[in-house]
Scaffold this motif. Sequence first.
Motif, PDB file in Angstrom:
ATOM      1  N   SER A 143      -6.495  -5.029  -7.466  1.00  0.00           N
ATOM      2  CA  SER A 143      -6.385  -5.059  -8.931  1.00  0.00           C
ATOM      3  C   SER A 143      -5.187  -4.248  -9.407  1.00  0.00           C
ATOM      4  N   MET A 144      -5.014  -3.059  -8.849  1.00  0.00           N
ATOM      5  CA  MET A 144      -3.907  -2.210  -9.276  1.00  0.00           C
ATOM      6  C   MET A 144      -2.562  -2.730  -8.769  1.00  0.00           C
ATOM      7  N   TYR A 145      -2.533  -3.227  -7.551  1.00  0.00           N
ATOM      8  CA  TYR A 145      -1.303  -3.814  -7.005  1.00  0.00           C
ATOM      9  C   TYR A 145      -0.859  -4.969  -7.889  1.00  0.00           C
ATOM     10  N   ARG A 146      -1.770  -5.860  -8.216  1.00  0.00           N
ATOM     11  CA  ARG A 146      -1.429  -7.046  -9.014  1.00  0.00           C
ATOM     12  C   ARG A 146      -1.150  -6.695 -10.483  1.00  0.00           C
ATOM     13  N   ALA A 147      -1.834  -5.680 -11.004  1.00  0.00           N
ATOM     14  CA  ALA A 147      -1.538  -5.250 -12.376  1.00  0.00           C
ATOM     15  C   ALA A 147      -0.081  -4.855 -12.501  1.00  0.00           C
ATOM     16  N   SER A 148       0.428  -4.165 -11.493  1.00  0.00           N
ATOM     17  CA  SER A 148       1.827  -3.742 -11.511  1.00  0.00           C
ATOM     18  C   SER A 148       2.775  -4.888 -11.173  1.00  0.00           C
ATOM     19  N   ALA A 149       2.489  -5.610 -10.081  1.00  0.00           N
ATOM     20  CA  ALA A 149       3.436  -6.605  -9.563  1.00  0.00           C
ATOM     21  C   ALA A 149       3.427  -7.914 -10.338  1.00  0.00           C
ATOM     22  N   ILE A 150       2.243  -8.366 -10.770  1.00  0.00           N
ATOM     23  CA  ILE A 150       2.128  -9.665 -11.440  1.00  0.00           C
ATOM     24  C   ILE A 150       2.155  -9.521 -12.957  1.00  0.00           C
ATOM     25  N   PHE A 151       1.420  -8.565 -13.469  1.00  0.00           N
ATOM     26  CA  PHE A 151       1.285  -8.436 -14.922  1.00  0.00           C
ATOM     27  C   PHE A 151       2.240  -7.406 -15.516  1.00  0.00           C
ATOM     28  N   GLU A 152       3.011  -6.744 -14.673  1.00  0.00           N
ATOM     29  CA  GLU A 152       4.046  -5.802 -15.094  1.00  0.00           C
ATOM     30  C   GLU A 152       3.495  -4.709 -16.014  1.00  0.00           C
ATOM     31  N   VAL A 153       2.305  -4.225 -15.674  1.00  0.00           N
ATOM     32  CA  VAL A 153       1.676  -3.149 -16.440  1.00  0.00           C
ATOM     33  C   VAL A 153       2.338  -1.829 -16.081  1.00  0.00           C
ATOM     34  N   LYS A 154       2.770  -1.098 -17.091  1.00  0.00           N
ATOM     35  CA  LYS A 154       3.368   0.221 -16.886  1.00  0.00           C
ATOM     36  C   LYS A 154       2.426   1.349 -17.318  1.00  0.00           C
ATOM     37  N   SER A 155       1.500   1.032 -18.217  1.00  0.00           N
ATOM     38  CA  SER A 155       0.540   2.034 -18.685  1.00  0.00           C
ATOM     39  C   SER A 155      -0.762   1.326 -19.028  1.00  0.00           C
ATOM     40  N   ALA A 156      -1.886   1.992 -18.786  1.00  0.00           N
ATOM     41  CA  ALA A 156      -3.177   1.330 -18.985  1.00  0.00           C
ATOM     42  C   ALA A 156      -4.291   2.327 -19.226  1.00  0.00           C
ATOM     43  N   ILE A 157      -5.300   1.865 -19.958  1.00  0.00           N
ATOM     44  CA  ILE A 157      -6.577   2.566 -20.053  1.00  0.00           C
ATOM     45  C   ILE A 157      -7.528   1.809 -19.145  1.00  0.00           C
ATOM     46  N   VAL A 158      -7.941   2.427 -18.064  1.00  0.00           N
ATOM     47  CA  VAL A 158      -8.801   1.762 -17.089  1.00  0.00           C
ATOM     48  C   VAL A 158     -10.257   1.988 -17.475  1.00  0.00           C
ATOM     49  N   VAL A 159     -11.038   0.910 -17.463  1.00  0.00           N
ATOM     50  CA  VAL A 159     -12.445   1.005 -17.841  1.00  0.00           C
ATOM     51  C   VAL A 159     -13.329   0.589 -16.671  1.00  0.00           C
ATOM     52  N   THR A 160     -14.152   1.513 -16.225  1.00  0.00           N
ATOM     53  CA  THR A 160     -15.181   1.281 -15.214  1.00  0.00           C
ATOM     54  C   THR A 160     -16.112   2.487 -15.252  1.00  0.00           C
ATOM     55  N   GLN A 161     -17.129   2.518 -14.396  1.00  0.00           N
ATOM     56  CA  GLN A 161     -18.018   3.685 -14.365  1.00  0.00           C
ATOM     57  C   GLN A 161     -17.281   4.885 -13.763  1.00  0.00           C
ATOM     58  N   LYS A 162     -17.727   6.065 -14.132  1.00  0.00           N
ATOM     59  CA  LYS A 162     -16.978   7.273 -13.788  1.00  0.00           C
ATOM     60  C   LYS A 162     -16.788   7.456 -12.293  1.00  0.00           C
ATOM     61  N   TYR A 163     -17.831   7.191 -11.486  1.00  0.00           N
ATOM     62  CA  TYR A 163     -17.706   7.403 -10.036  1.00  0.00           C
ATOM     63  C   TYR A 163     -16.571   6.565  -9.449  1.00  0.00           C
ATOM     64  N   HIS A 164     -16.257   5.451 -10.089  1.00  0.00           N
ATOM     65  CA  HIS A 164     -15.225   4.517  -9.626  1.00  0.00           C
ATOM     66  C   HIS A 164     -13.848   4.857 -10.192  1.00  0.00           C
ATOM     67  N   LEU A 165     -13.829   5.571 -11.302  1.00  0.00           N
ATOM     68  CA  LEU A 165     -12.559   5.840 -11.985  1.00  0.00           C
ATOM     69  C   LEU A 165     -11.625   6.724 -11.168  1.00  0.00           C
ATOM     70  N   TYR A 166     -12.161   7.655 -10.388  1.00  0.00           N
ATOM     71  CA  TYR A 166     -11.288   8.540  -9.599  1.00  0.00           C
ATOM     72  C   TYR A 166     -10.378   7.710  -8.696  1.00  0.00           C
ATOM     73  N   ARG A 167     -10.972   6.763  -7.993  1.00  0.00           N
ATOM     74  CA  ARG A 167     -10.206   5.924  -7.068  1.00  0.00           C
ATOM     75  C   ARG A 167      -9.283   4.974  -7.828  1.00  0.00           C
ATOM     76  N   ALA A 168      -9.782   4.419  -8.929  1.00  0.00           N
ATOM     77  CA  ALA A 168      -8.977   3.483  -9.709  1.00  0.00           C
ATOM     78  C   ALA A 168      -7.735   4.160 -10.285  1.00  0.00           C
ATOM     79  N   LEU A 169      -7.905   5.362 -10.824  1.00  0.00           N
ATOM     80  CA  LEU A 169      -6.765   6.066 -11.410  1.00  0.00           C
ATOM     81  C   LEU A 169      -5.784   6.531 -10.340  1.00  0.00           C
ATOM     82  N   TYR A 170      -6.305   6.935  -9.194  1.00  0.00           N
ATOM     83  CA  TYR A 170      -5.426   7.325  -8.093  1.00  0.00           C
ATOM     84  C   TYR A 170      -4.581   6.136  -7.648  1.00  0.00           C
ATOM     85  N   ALA A 171      -5.213   4.978  -7.511  1.00  0.00           N
ATOM     86  CA  ALA A 171      -4.482   3.775  -7.105  1.00  0.00           C
ATOM     87  C   ALA A 171      -3.469   3.363  -8.164  1.00  0.00           C
TER      88      ALA A 171
END
Length: 234
Positions: A143-171
């Motif tokens: 998801s993070m690879y494609r957000a950057s490479a395909i959708f050209e996202v430079k900044s984002a508010i990531v929404v998921t449950q807290k236990y998952h957010l640590y890994r999502a934000l790190y990625a």
Amino acid sequence: MIRFLRRLLLIIFLVLLFAGTAALGISFYMQAVTYSRIFSPESGNEADLSEIRGFFGETQADCILVLGCGVKSDGTPSSMLEDRLQIAVSLYRAGAAPKILMSGDHGSIYYDEVHTMKDYAMAEGVPEEDIFLDHAGFSTYESMYRASAIFEVKSAIVVTQKYHLYRALYAAEKMGIRACGMSADLRKYAGQTMREIREVFARDKDFFQLIFRPEPSYLGETIPVSGDGRASDT
């Protein structure tokens, strides 16, 4: 022979101890470097929005990035996914970001997270052109690879449950995306203890994936998130 077996068992024990310590160390490290970028789920109040706006400064985030999870057999979102979508829509309505990127598993015609997510958002009044779909968000890493490479996202508010957010934000950070997270813990979820245990190993896996950067299952032409979300619907 007995002395040899004792030494072998000691070596096995030390290897397992080292592996376990390393696994927990990576997990704790990922939490430590991202926890300050995670905000509360009470997304409708001004305090939360002021924190997000303070994080991004004078500009909005490019998008609200919602990570997919289970869809029921009748095509409706699971409780965890429904809570993520509720938070994302409330952030969109409050003007936290102009677009929503739904990233999930649409690996077959029989299982489709992203259109379930889109249908929910549109039923809540989000215009179709502001909803982007990542059909190949099969994992947090992808998801993070494609957000950057395909959708050209430079900044984002990531929404998921807290236990998952640590890994999502790190990625996200490792993929060049400036991101904060809004946790979507609006209720108690069955099986959370096992989910937390599995997440330790998922953090370890993504830690090494983010070092070696294997390509995701699918890439393709770019669909900038600054454009019209309908271009991503196919």
